[in-house]
Design a protein around this motif. Structure first.
Motif, PDB file in Angstrom:
ATOM      1  N   THR A 122      -3.890  13.429  10.912  1.00  0.00           N
ATOM      2  CA  THR A 122      -2.520  12.918  11.145  1.00  0.00           C
ATOM      3  C   THR A 122      -2.359  11.508  10.580  1.00  0.00           C
ATOM      4  O   THR A 122      -1.303  11.162  10.040  1.00  0.00           O
ATOM      5  CB  THR A 122      -2.194  12.917  12.642  1.00  0.00           C
ATOM      6  N   THR A 123      -3.405  10.705  10.671  1.00  0.00           N
ATOM      7  CA  THR A 123      -3.354   9.337  10.139  1.00  0.00           C
ATOM      8  C   THR A 123      -3.259   9.345   8.618  1.00  0.00           C
ATOM      9  O   THR A 123      -2.484   8.575   8.015  1.00  0.00           O
ATOM     10  CB  THR A 123      -4.606   8.550  10.573  1.00  0.00           C
ATOM     11  N   LEU A 124      -4.031  10.211   7.958  1.00  0.00           N
ATOM     12  CA  LEU A 124      -3.979  10.315   6.504  1.00  0.00           C
ATOM     13  C   LEU A 124      -2.623  10.819   6.029  1.00  0.00           C
ATOM     14  O   LEU A 124      -2.101  10.357   5.002  1.00  0.00           O
ATOM     15  CB  LEU A 124      -5.082  11.251   6.008  1.00  0.00           C
ATOM     16  N   LEU A 125      -2.041  11.763   6.742  1.00  0.00           N
ATOM     17  CA  LEU A 125      -0.739  12.301   6.347  1.00  0.00           C
ATOM     18  C   LEU A 125       0.379  11.290   6.573  1.00  0.00           C
ATOM     19  O   LEU A 125       1.400  11.314   5.869  1.00  0.00           O
ATOM     20  CB  LEU A 125      -0.446  13.597   7.123  1.00  0.00           C
ATOM     21  N   ALA A 126       0.198  10.417   7.539  1.00  0.00           N
ATOM     22  CA  ALA A 126       1.219   9.395   7.784  1.00  0.00           C
ATOM     23  C   ALA A 126       1.245   8.364   6.663  1.00  0.00           C
ATOM     24  O   ALA A 126       2.305   7.802   6.346  1.00  0.00           O
ATOM     25  CB  ALA A 126       0.965   8.718   9.130  1.00  0.00           C
ATOM     26  N   ASP A 127       0.085   8.124   6.019  1.00  0.00           N
ATOM     27  CA  ASP A 127       0.009   7.149   4.934  1.00  0.00           C
ATOM     28  C   ASP A 127      -1.043   7.621   3.935  1.00  0.00           C
ATOM     29  O   ASP A 127      -2.216   7.280   4.041  1.00  0.00           O
ATOM     30  CB  ASP A 127      -0.352   5.774   5.482  1.00  0.00           C
ATOM     31  N   PRO A 128      -0.640   8.441   2.933  1.00  0.00           N
ATOM     32  CA  PRO A 128      -1.601   9.017   1.981  1.00  0.00           C
ATOM     33  C   PRO A 128      -2.366   7.970   1.180  1.00  0.00           C
ATOM     34  O   PRO A 128      -3.394   8.291   0.574  1.00  0.00           O
ATOM     35  CB  PRO A 128      -0.716   9.866   1.057  1.00  0.00           C
ATOM     36  N   ARG A 129      -1.899   6.721   1.157  1.00  0.00           N
ATOM     37  CA  ARG A 129      -2.600   5.689   0.406  1.00  0.00           C
ATOM     38  C   ARG A 129      -4.004   5.454   0.948  1.00  0.00           C
ATOM     39  O   ARG A 129      -4.877   4.946   0.236  1.00  0.00           O
ATOM     40  CB  ARG A 129      -1.797   4.382   0.443  1.00  0.00           C
ATOM     41  N   ARG A 130      -4.253   5.824   2.205  1.00  0.00           N
ATOM     42  CA  ARG A 130      -5.579   5.637   2.791  1.00  0.00           C
ATOM     43  C   ARG A 130      -6.646   6.434   2.038  1.00  0.00           C
ATOM     44  O   ARG A 130      -7.826   6.064   2.039  1.00  0.00           O
ATOM     45  CB  ARG A 130      -5.568   6.058   4.262  1.00  0.00           C
ATOM     46  N   ILE A 131      -6.225   7.542   1.419  1.00  0.00           N
ATOM     47  CA  ILE A 131      -7.177   8.372   0.700  1.00  0.00           C
ATOM     48  C   ILE A 131      -7.731   7.627  -0.504  1.00  0.00           C
ATOM     49  O   ILE A 131      -8.854   7.883  -0.966  1.00  0.00           O
ATOM     50  CB  ILE A 131      -6.499   9.691   0.257  1.00  0.00           C
TER      51      ILE A 131
END
Length: 587
Positions: A576-585
């Motif tokens: 859920t955290t990655l989908l909220a801000d894909p830049r984390r990937i």
């Protein structure tokens, strides 16, 4: 002289230990070989005395009744042998074994009986009288170092006859009833239920009945008969001694059946063995193997044995389970069977007054093929973790990019972001990208992420696979999602397109619904369900107000044998955290 295997109570048994060596001088009834069958371990006594000249079997050999075990040179003096030979001339020609046994003179039999009686008197604490003496008896060879007293079948004061069952002993190998060593009255019981007992341990005190005195008198009367009857008496006694040795050395077929029933009774409170118990007598397998079969939930009558005489080994059980879970044929036969094992058959629905009008419709080919795979879920302890992801910012990014993608003929949906985020999460939490080994002792971790994408078709659900997702960008993932979905709808998927998935995503897209429980696709250990996103009010802490946010429901189902609840919650929240801000990937 050939010493042959007596009646074993079973078709054959394995030589576990050879207890003599060539050159050893042995007496009659000395133990020479330890045999082990699926029911018990027992020692075989020698039927004659002499010097061991040859050993005809080796450890590991399977022997059956009448097979030669060893050869001995008789140590009977020539005079006694000649007398026995002369006496036997007037008798009908006996068998080879009877001929050898008849070489023992009545004098030697009397000496043996006297020696045995002297030994019994030495062990007894009282002098025998007309009413019998109190004798303490020890347990026979149990076939194991120790076993537990499961049941005491007599009470103090009970009258028993020889060979009546008085104790039920239970070990890891079998449940065995211990017979009364003599007829008489129970004076004292030296063990209690639950005790661990060993071979030779004193367990009961019995006051012998008058039958002992009668037997002794009968023996005296036989000794005083005419000299003409001595050879026949000697042969009879020898035969009787041999039979008693056979009975003592191995359980009879009736005893074996009794032991089998007792073992089944003992296990009935733990496992549902009764369903196959009627056919168990046809299976050649040891107690340890039968116990393992019950623990695995395997019908042992369906397992093919690989050992001699089709004996079932532990390896055969493991191979049977593996085949049932990995081959398509076994999936159809055992998978659907397992699913229906606890369900009764359908009732007769031809009665319109009860059931109304009915219509028969065949399942599609895809549905028929899918049923065995779906039945594997009956073996999995599956749990589902639910969560919500705020994809408001991600959806804005997708909206900005989809125009350019569409110009290139690429459908750019939120699913591409979900696949990429999930693949990255799997690299950070590799346990979710693994498989449980067949023996449940190891986890096979996948180094690459092959993502299965569930696609709905007119014929049913199908799951093509995107390979090496961890190395692909959003654009490439979107392209392959579109290609695989099109091939699935057009029924053009190849076998390679459907194989090798390490994790699965099942998206209901805009079909509706707030959440669901997807089924783990064995041998995978997890599957992520995605429901329709919706606008929901969420509290903004910094602004101290509610604001509309696009929330995506996620449902993570996992195999609880590999994944625990805490790890599942952390993994789902990470996605859920990655989908909220894909830049984390990208970090």
């Amino acid at each position: 002289m050939d010493i042959k295997a007596p009646d074993l109570g079973v078709e054959s048994a394995e030589v576990s230990e050879i207890m003599v060596a060539v050159g050893d001088v042995i007496a009659k009834d000395d133990n020479i070989i330890l045999l082990e069958s699926d029911k018990a371990s027992f020692e075989v006594p020698s039927s004659a005395a002499g010097k061991v000249s040859k050993i005809s079997v080796e450890v590991g050999d399977q022997v059956s009744e009448g097979m030669v075990l060893i050869e001995v040179d008789s140590d009977v003096d020539s005079e006694a042998a000649d007398e026995s030979s002369d006496s036997s001339k007037n008798e009908p020609k006996p068998s080879k074994t009877d001929t050898e046994d008849s070489k023992y003179t009545e004098a030697e039999d009397a000496n043996n009986e006297q020696a045995q009686q002297t030994k019994d008197n030495a062990d007894s604490s009282k002098t025998q009288n007309n009413t019998g003496s109190a004798t303490t008896h020890a347990l026979p060879d149990l076939g194991v170092e120790e076993a537990q007293v499961a049941e005491i079948m007599v009470s103090v004061g009970d009258k028993v006859t020889a060979d009546d069952s008085i104790l039920l002993i239970e070990s890891d190998k079998a449940s065995v009833e211990v017979p009364a060593p003599e007829s008489g009255t129970i004076e004292k019981i030296l063990v209690k239920a639950g005790d661990m007992v060993a071979n030779g341990q004193d367990f009961i005190v019995i006051i012998g009945s008058n039958a002992d005195t009668s037997d002794s008198s009968a023996a005296d009367n036989k000794a005083s008969e005419s000299e003409d009857s001595k050879p026949q008496q000697s042969a009879d006694k020898s035969e009787q001694a041999t039979n008693e040795s056979k009975q003592a050395a191995s359980p009879s077929k009736d005893d074996a059946a009794t032991d089998s029933k007792a073992a089944a009774k003992s296990a009935s409170n733990k496992l549902t063995e009764a369903q196959v118990n009627e056919k168990l007598t046809e299976v050649y397998a040891g107690p340890a193997v039968r116990k393992l079969a019950r623990q695995l939930g395997v019908d042992i009558t369906q397992v093919s044995g690989s050992a001699i005489n089709d004996r079932v080994l532990k390896e055969d059980l493991f191979a049977h389970v593996k085949e049932s879970l990995t081959t398509q044929k076994s999936a159809i036969n055992s998978g659907s069977g397992a699913a229906r094992a606890s369900l009764p058959s359908l009732p007769d629905m031809s009665n319109v007054e009860i059931w109304g009008e009915t219509e028969i419709e065949d399942l599609s080919r895809l549905q028929k093929v899918s049923i065995p795979q779906l039945n594997y879920n009956t073996y999995l302890p599956q749990v589902t973790q639910f969560d919500l992801s705020d994809i408001t910012e991600t959806e804005k990014l997708r909206s900005e990019l989809k125009g350019g993608m569409k110009a290139e003929g690429i459908g750019f949906t939120i699913l591409a972001f979900i696949v990429k985020a999930t693949a990255y999460a799997l690299t950070q939490h590799p346990r979710f990208n693994s498989h449980l080994s067949d023996d449940n002792t190891q986890i096979i971790l996948r180094k690459t992420v092959n993502m299965g994408i569930a696609v709905a078709t007119d014929d049913g659900l199908i799951v093509p696979v995107i390979k090496d997702v961890q190395d692909k960008g959003l654009k490439q993932i979107a392209i392959e999602i579109g290609e695989l979905a099109g091939k699935a709808r057009d029924k053009k998927l190849s076998t390679k397109d459907l194989q090798g998935a390490s994790f699965t995503i099942s998206s209901q897209g805009n079909l509706g619904g707030t959440a669901f429980t997807p089924l783990v696709n064995w041998p995978q250990v997890g599957i992520l369900g995605v429901s329709e996103a919706s606008m929901q009010p969420r509290w903004n802490e910094s602004k101290q107000t509610f604001e509309p946010r696009l929330m995506l429901p996620l449902s993570l189902s996992y195999d609880h044998r590999v994944i625990n609840g805490a790890d599942a919650a952390v993994f789902t929240r990470y996605i859920t955290t990655l989908l909220a801000d894909p830049r984390r990937i990208l970090l």
